[in-house]
Design an enzyme around this catalytic site. Structure first.
Site: not given
Ligand code: BGC
Length: 748
Positions: A308-309
């Site tokens: 994820d980010w």
């Protein structure tokens, strides 16, 4: 007879030939991947594992729809060999773009790829979680929590089909959806991105979405590839805030949080995004046990994982798990992360390159990750698409059929929770006061991930779509008075609302939440803010009948107000057609049939879910939410009867056939979802008092009855045993449907 034998032989032959050709295609794809991998440099391999955000090559001062800085894009793709890109353009302002702009962006990316040595296509990921959220004028469906409330997975299949087609028109294909997290923590600001608190419901809806989105072959021109997220345990933060620790035991993980991912993998999702937070003290991106032992070893996942980010960096900056950014990369890659959503620079590329050169990350691990990524790129047909043009907009984008499905989904997703003395539906000529912060905004109906990340820029919403107020105005033949603001934060003039109420027959009070997602949606209590409570209490005190409509992503506590209101409609996030759907229900143009996919709490600290353990409901404790899981009224009445299992006793490996009759005993045609629960009467690990295992929705005329058949499998009877392995234990089981219970026994 001869003819029959001949046709059987022909059919068998054609099966063998098709089987062989599928196998041949598979083998040739595998060969292509192996050949490609063999010709790649280390730099090219590491580039494949790197995903960057659009902002890395976005033009600083874009002119028209020239949003790309060509030099920077060439640097990313030709110098750093980047394999993946994500997100809507950062310039001008991280918002949805027109179809034309998207096509131009994708074409520009392809043409730069064409200049690269090996011409490996970029895989572009986007969050299209309730339709193509970053494409202007796309079909924007109810959010997942509402889709689950429909108890109609066919709508989820359709949502998947339509979303895939609309993305393909823009040249996009890879969707960071569906969310397979289970929504068991109502404070969590992403609850509405889930299909609710139940494992079976979420598994069915997520799988249905994947089926629609991917079809049998996600390289088809109107299909795309999904990404299950956020593996695993992200949705259960102990304190309710986004990206904070979850404490989930291995048993709980296997019982509640893994099965939906397992279902998604079975449904064919080729990519998985990783939990941004931590479980049991181990960040998702560092968890070898989850990412490799379980995901690969047990669940047999063959696709690739994406971080994820910024989450690999966060192993160092936030979690203090790694002593340096470089160690963070090593930990994550060795735990099983195949692709890093870096996403704002090339640090991952540089650091992984160093780690591979020094042997700290072995080449075998790099090759494994790159093989997985290339496999998916081949399966998605990306190599063949370098030359092809996207699907035409006509017949594929924002079609009348898509609108119709969306309207249907919105209507089926609204829950009528209370209707004292059948105050609803209202007569169209009633004089109504409409007020409250959610009455006249489209953003509140759609929530986060709508045109922008937070979904809160009302100016971007289409002017032809209807808020609750506008839909009521459209349908009413009486007088509609509105007292309210133009933004969620506007304080409503309570005196004016009370004054106006005196001249009305009915008050429609729309409360709830503004749009949000992720950390920006964190709250400290499920209670509504004082301004909304003051407005509600003042209006209830007028003695005029109040219809309470709540809109928003979480079940905010409304107990005192709901008790005094004559009717309660729970709208959650019904999407672009939600305003009209709510008005349809208020005026009886649609007979409501949505059911709660969560337990609606009575108090902010009373979070007991429907599948609680017996100990949670022993006096003085109780499962007494304001509205239970599965609750939802109709303007008609339905009764279930004649619940029966085929046999009294079953072998351990046998499936259980059961039937129940459902009848529309009211005066209106309507839909009803019949929910089948089971209870394991005694087991070596405590079992929930009941668990949903099957459901069906039927459409019945007044007086009409239908016998429904269900089959439960041994897996439906299973649980995670003392030794943490899934098992079925012989003994008695109950089946519960409506007011009826039947018992059967499983023998060794
Ligand atoms: C979210 C993901 C999302 C990703 C890319 C993250 O912040 O947690 O759900 O897919 O951003 O936009």
């Amino acid at each position: 007879m001869k003819l029959l034998i001949k046709s059987i032989i022909l059919m068998t032959l054609s099966f063998i030939i098709t089987g062989c050709s599928v196998r041949n295609q598979e083998q040739s794809k595998q060969q292509s991947v192996e050949n490609l991998l063999a010709s790649m440099t280390l730099e090219e391999k590491v580039g494949q594992m790197t995903q960057i955000d659009f902002s890395v090559f976005g033009a600083q001062a874009p002119k028209g729809d020239d949003l790309i800085d060509q030099g920077k894009l060439e640097e990313a793709l030709l110098k750093y060999h980047i394999g993946s890109i994500l997100n809507t353009p950062s310039t001008p302002n991280n918002k949805a773009q027109t179809l034309q702009t998207w096509r131009k962006i994708m074409q520009t990316i392809k043409s730069v790829t064409a200049q690269s040595r090996l011409k490996i296509p970029v895989i572009y990921g986007i969050d299209a979680i309730h339709g193509a959220t970053y494409i202007q004028n796309s079909t924007l469906f109810p959010q997942a929590i509402n889709m689950a409330a429909t108890f109609n997975p066919d709508l989820s299949v359709k949502e998947g089909e339509i979303t895939a087609r609309e993305l393909r028109v823009a040249g996009l294909q890879w969707n960071f959806s569906p969310v397979m997290d289970i929504g068991r923590q109502p404070l969590w600001p992403r609850l509405w991105e889930t299909y609710g608190e139940d494992v079976h419901l979420a598994s069915v809806f997520g799988s249905a979405y994947i089926k629609g989105y991917q079809g049998d072959d996600f390289s088809s021109p109107d299909k795309g590839l999904t990404c299950l997220k956020h593996y695993v345990g992200y949705s259960y933060p102990f304190n309710g805030k986004d990206r904070t620790p979850a404490w989930i035991s291995e048993r709980m993980l296997r019982e509640y949080f893994l099965p939906s991912f397992e279902a998604g993998i079975k449904a064919g999702a080729p990519t998985i995004m990783i939990n941004s937070s931590e479980v049991d003290g181990i960040p998702g991106h560092a968890n070898y046990h989850y990412l490799t032992t379980i995901l690969r070893g047990e669940l047999g996942f063959k696709g690739f994982t994406v971080s994820d980010w910024e989450d690999i960096k966060r192993l160092y900056t936030r979690d203090k798990l790694a002593a340096s950014p470089k160690e963070a990369v090593k930990i994550a890659v060795m735990a099983g992360v195949d692709m890093s959503m870096v996403p704002s620079d090339f640090s991952f590329y540089e650091l992984l390159l160093q780690l591979a050169q020094s042997g700290e990350v072995p080449m075998t691990r790099i090759d494994e990750a790159v093989t997985r990524i290339l496999n998916v790129k081949f399966q998605a047909g990306l190599f063949d698409q370098q030359q092809t043009v996207p699907l035409t907009a006509e017949g594929n984008f924002a079609t009348p059929e898509a609108l119709e499905i969306n309207q249907q989904a919105a209507r089926e997703s609204i829950v009528l929770a209370k209707n004292d003395h059948n105050i609803l539906p209202l007569k169209k000529d009633a004089r109504i006061l409409v007020t409250g912060p959610t009455a006249n905004l489209l953003s509140v109906l759609n929530g986060g991930w709508t045109f922008t990340w937070q979904g809160d820029d009302e100016s971007l919403y289409p002017s032809d779509k209807l808020t609750v107020l506008k839909a009521l105005q459209k349908k009413s033949t009486g007088k509609v008075t509105y007292v309210g603001g133009t933004a969620f934060a506007d304080r409503i003039d309570i005196k004016k609302a009370v004054e106006s109420a005196k001249n009305q027959d009915i008050i429609i009070l729309c409360l709830g939440e503004k749009p949000y997602t992720e950390v920006l949606g964190n709250i400290d209590t499920l209670n509504l803010d004082q301004a909304q409570l003051d407005l509600a209490n003042a209006l209830l005190a007028t003695g005029k009948p109040v219809i309470l409509v709540t809109i928003g992503g979480r079940p905010r506590v409304i107990t005192a107000q709901a008790e005094q209101a004559k009717a309660v409609i729970l709208g959650f996030l019904p999407g672009m057609e939600g305003g009209e759907a709510i008005a349809d229900i208020i005026y009886g143009d649609y007979n409501p049939n949505g059911k709660l996919p969560i337990s609606y709490p009575r108090n902010t600290n009373d979070i007991v879910l429907y599948d609680h353990k017996p100990i949670e409901a022993l006096e003085p404790n109780a499962y007494r939410p304001l509205y239970p899981f599965g609750h939802g009224l109709s303007y008609s009445h339905f009764e279930t009867s004649d619940l029966a299992v085929e046999k009294d006793t079953y072998a351990m490996d046998e499936s259980i056939n059961l039937s129940v009759t459902v009848k529309n005993t009211g005066h209106l045609k309507g839909k009803e979802a019949v929910l089948v629960y089971i209870n394991d009467v005694a087991a070596s690990v405590t079992r929930p008092n009941k668990q949903l295992k099957a459901f069906k929705k039927v459409d019945l005329n007044p007086g009409q009855a239908e016998k429904l058949n269900f089959t439960l499998t041994p897996r439906d009877l299973s649980f995670i045993g003392v030794d943490l392995k899934r098992m079925v234990e012989p003994g008695e089981f109950k089946v519960l449907v409506g007011n009826e219970t039947v018992v059967f026994t499983v023998k060794n």
